[in-house]
Design a protein around this motif. Sequence first.
Motif, mmCIF file in Angstrom:
data_model
loop_
_atom_site.group_PDB
_atom_site.id
_atom_site.type_symbol
_atom_site.label_atom_id
_atom_site.label_comp_id
_atom_site.label_asym_id
_atom_site.label_seq_id
_atom_site.Cartn_x
_atom_site.Cartn_y
_atom_site.Cartn_z
ATOM 1 N N LEU A 1 -5.326 0.055 2.618
ATOM 2 C CA LEU A 1 -5.231 -0.456 1.259
ATOM 3 C C LEU A 1 -6.529 -0.240 0.504
ATOM 4 N N THR B 1 -6.964 3.342 -0.540
ATOM 5 C CA THR B 1 -6.141 3.728 -1.678
ATOM 6 C C THR B 1 -6.725 3.181 -2.992
ATOM 7 N N ASN C 1 0.815 -1.204 0.000
ATOM 8 C CA ASN C 1 0.000 0.000 0.000
ATOM 9 C C ASN C 1 0.855 1.262 0.000
#
Length: 92
Positions: free
Chosen positions: A83, A86, A19
């Motif tokens: 994660l 994103t 990430n």
Amino acid sequence: MTLPDLFVTVLIVGVSSINAALAGLASYRSGERRFLAVSAANGVMAVLGAVWTWGELPVSPPSWSVVQLPVLLLLLLVAVLFLVSTLWPRSA
């Protein structure tokens, strides 16, 4: 040292590292600085996971590097949520 603890610490390092790279690339492509903050936070989480991985190895680690499974699972949840944040597409 237990195998689940070691497995979760390695997962934390892996997910956080992936990430951090993805957020860094997103910042580079879009020019948005918020992704730099996400990348830095995940970099710190990856380092913390690496310290905890060291604490789980049978190489006589220092006492401050040992952690329990509930804390590891909470940090893994945070890494997965970072994660998802994103990768979630931006709303138009």
